[in-house]
Write an enzyme that holds these catalytic residues in place. Structure first.
Site, short mmCIF file in Angstrom:
data_model
loop_
_atom_site.label_atom_id
_atom_site.label_comp_id
_atom_site.label_asym_id
_atom_site.label_seq_id
_atom_site.Cartn_x
_atom_site.Cartn_y
_atom_site.Cartn_z
N TRP A 76 43.78 52.55 48.17
CA TRP A 76 43.24 53.43 47.12
C TRP A 76 42.81 54.81 47.63
O TRP A 76 42.03 55.51 46.98
CB TRP A 76 42.05 52.80 46.40
CG TRP A 76 42.22 51.38 46.00
CD1 TRP A 76 43.28 50.83 45.36
CD2 TRP A 76 41.28 50.30 46.19
NE1 TRP A 76 43.07 49.49 45.14
CE2 TRP A 76 41.84 49.14 45.64
CE3 TRP A 76 40.00 50.23 46.78
CZ2 TRP A 76 41.20 47.91 45.66
CZ3 TRP A 76 39.35 49.00 46.80
CH2 TRP A 76 39.95 47.85 46.25
N ASP A 120 46.68 44.99 48.93
CA ASP A 120 45.52 45.53 48.21
C ASP A 120 44.24 45.43 49.05
O ASP A 120 44.25 44.92 50.17
CB ASP A 120 45.40 44.76 46.87
CG ASP A 120 44.95 45.66 45.74
OD1 ASP A 120 44.35 46.71 45.99
OD2 ASP A 120 45.20 45.28 44.57
N ASP A 150 43.40 53.50 40.77
CA ASP A 150 44.45 53.07 39.83
C ASP A 150 44.73 54.12 38.76
O ASP A 150 43.81 54.71 38.19
CB ASP A 150 44.02 51.78 39.11
CG ASP A 150 44.13 50.58 40.03
OD1 ASP A 150 44.32 50.77 41.25
OD2 ASP A 150 44.01 49.45 39.52
N CYS A 197 42.48 41.20 43.93
CA CYS A 197 41.57 41.91 43.03
C CYS A 197 41.33 41.15 41.73
O CYS A 197 40.31 41.31 41.08
CB CYS A 197 42.11 43.31 42.75
SG CYS A 197 42.12 44.33 44.23
N TRP A 211 52.49 45.23 37.37
CA TRP A 211 51.08 45.38 37.02
C TRP A 211 50.81 46.28 35.80
O TRP A 211 50.06 45.91 34.90
CB TRP A 211 50.28 45.90 38.23
CG TRP A 211 48.81 45.94 37.94
CD1 TRP A 211 48.05 47.05 37.69
CD2 TRP A 211 47.93 44.81 37.82
NE1 TRP A 211 46.75 46.68 37.42
CE2 TRP A 211 46.65 45.32 37.51
CE3 TRP A 211 48.09 43.42 37.94
CZ2 TRP A 211 45.55 44.48 37.31
CZ3 TRP A 211 46.99 42.59 37.75
CH2 TRP A 211 45.75 43.12 37.43
N ARG A 238 48.66 54.16 49.21
CA ARG A 238 48.06 54.73 48.01
C ARG A 238 47.08 55.82 48.41
O ARG A 238 46.31 55.66 49.34
CB ARG A 238 47.35 53.62 47.23
CG ARG A 238 48.30 52.78 46.38
CD ARG A 238 48.55 53.41 45.03
NE ARG A 238 47.30 53.40 44.27
CZ ARG A 238 46.87 52.33 43.57
NH1 ARG A 238 47.62 51.25 43.48
NH2 ARG A 238 45.73 52.38 42.95
N ASP A 296 53.30 41.74 41.22
CA ASP A 296 51.95 42.16 41.61
C ASP A 296 51.02 40.95 41.61
O ASP A 296 51.45 39.80 41.81
CB ASP A 296 51.48 43.30 40.69
CG ASP A 296 50.48 44.24 41.37
OD1 ASP A 296 49.28 43.90 41.42
OD2 ASP A 296 50.89 45.31 41.87
C1 GAL Z 1 44.34 47.06 42.17
C2 GAL Z 1 45.58 47.83 42.53
C3 GAL Z 1 46.52 47.72 41.34
C4 GAL Z 1 46.86 46.27 41.09
C5 GAL Z 1 45.59 45.47 40.90
C6 GAL Z 1 45.85 43.98 40.83
O1 GAL Z 1 43.44 47.14 43.22
O2 GAL Z 1 45.26 49.15 42.81
O3 GAL Z 1 47.68 48.49 41.57
O4 GAL Z 1 47.59 45.77 42.17
O5 GAL Z 1 44.65 45.70 41.93
O6 GAL Z 1 44.69 43.24 40.64
#
Ligand code: GAL
Length: 394
Positions: free
Chosen positions: A219, A185, A240, A156, A71, A236, A106
């Site tokens: 998160w 996620d 991010d 996401c 990612w 986590r 990812d």
């Molecule tokens: C976020 C996540 C990132 C990555 C991303 C992918 O929510 O924290 O590490 O995975 O989504 O869309």
């Protein structure tokens, strides 16, 4: 991590010089593999033991996971060739031998829609050979393959489905492909609680994904350190990370409060490494790596290892940083200069749980040299850089 301000730091309205101390637990053999740290107080030790008793018992994650994830460098721009070449590069650069074993895909690996039986379909353009073939390739190199899904209706990126209400089916699919790791996620939650959604996947993993490392990516919204040890192998603790000093330091700070909850089997995750992506200086990347190692964070490389510089490789492959067992009352200490000017930082033995009379051999983990010290250790540290030592009582 316990912190103490340095007596030699210049007066400052904000605490900008940090002394970070890792203290080894003496009871568990796992501690010898970087398992325990920081918490000196009885309360913190108790919380840590309690967290361990509740651990998600799949036998994985006895030490924090190490590897690579797509990612931070590639975002959605991934394909099977990149994954294969990354596996090759991890082996060819020697990083694999140092412990970087997970090759983690990812977001954006699947088609937008499931098939008529409701199964995930690997993206036909970018992963035409399928995930099983990729897992076979990675396994043949002695590495492990990771994949990604989401506790919601879509991931996401909104480019592929999530696993909500498909948990068992998806874990069975991942297991049948030989997947070794799942990052899970938290987007598109359909109005359902974190607890319900992550419990569903955790239960599916316990039944059908026993050999799959389970990495929760919630998160840090609902203090997962306090409950995720029952559900998975890491969680986590932050939003991010971005490839800059401010983002990196704030992730370190946010993660710090949960130190007592981590241990063998379940780890705090302040997000993946940015080392080598170009947004920070060499000193800043050295600090990033040192602090992640000290926090027993997952060390998931986030750059393009196929073309990384020698400088990046030197940081990522400093075996001294994370290979040193901290048993027998040894201490790992990072003197981290968060100021924008050169500063002298001192760690007094009283700051780090050593009696003042104790004489130690200090190993400088970045200079790769040793010296004798007693009562305190002090260094002049460049802006945003750090010194990292292991202190061994003589
Ligand atoms: C976020 C996540 C990132 C990555 C991303 C992918 O929510 O924290 O590490 O995975 O989504 O869309």
């Amino acid at each position: 991590m316990a912190r103490a301000s340095s007596s030699s730091s210049p007066p400052s309205p904000r605490l900008l010089l940090f002394l970070l101390v890792a203290v080894a637990a003496t009871l568990l053999p796992e501690a010898a593999a970087l398992g325990n740290f920081t918490a000196e107080s009885r309360g913190a030790r108790w919380r840590s033991r309690r967290a361990r008793r509740r651990a998600f018992e799949n036998g994985l994650g006895r030490t924090p996971q190490m590897g690579w994830n797509s990612w931070n460098h590639f975002y959605c721009g991934i394909n099977e060739q990149i994954i294969r070449e990354t596996a090759d590069a991890l082996v060819n650069t020697g990083l694999a031998k140092l412990g970087y074993q997970y090759v983690n895909i990812d977001d954006c690996w699947a088609e937008y829609s499931r098939d008529s039986q409701g199964n995930f379909v690997p993206n036909r353009q970018t992963f035409p050979s399928g995930i099983k073939a990729l897992a076979d390739y990675v396994h043949a190199k002695g590495l492990k393959l990771g994949i990604y899904s989401d506790a919601g209706s879509q991931t996401c990126s909104n480019k592929m489905p999530g696993s909500l209400d498909h948990e068992e089916q998806d874990v069975k699919t991942f297991a049948s492909w030989g997947v070794d790791y799942l990052k899970y996620d938290n987007c598109n939650d359909a109005g359902r609680s974190v607890m319900e959604r992550y419990t569903r996947m955790s239960n599916a993993m316990k039944t059908y994904g026993k050999n799959i490392f389970f990495s929760l990516c919630e998160w840090g919204k609902e203090n997962p350190a306090t409950w995720a040890g029952r559900m998975g192998n890491s969680w986590r603790t932050t939003g991010d990370i971005a490839d800059n000093w401010g983002s990196m330091t704030s992730r370190a700070d946010e993660n710090d409060q949960w130190a007592a909850y981590a241990g063998p089997g379940g780890w705090n995750d302040p997000d993946m490494l940015e080392v080598g992506n170009g947004g920070m200086s060499e000193a800043e990347y050295r600090s990033h790596f040192s602090i992640w190692a000290l926090a027993k964070a997952p060390l998931l490389i986030g750059c393009d290892v196929r073309s990384m510089s020698q400088q990046t490789k030197n940081i990522l492959s400093n075996s001294e940083v994370w290979a040193g067992p901290l048993s027998n009352n040894r201490k790992a200490v990072v003197l981290w200069n968060r100021q924008s000017y050169q500063a002298t930082i001192t760690a007094h033995w009283s700051n780090i749980g050593l009696a003042g009379s104790v004489a130690v051999t200090a190993r400088d983990l970045w200079a790769h040299s040793s010296f004798a010290a007693q009562g305190q250790i002090s260094a002049s540290v460049a802006p945003h850089d750090c010194k990292m030592y292991v202190l061994t009582p003589n």
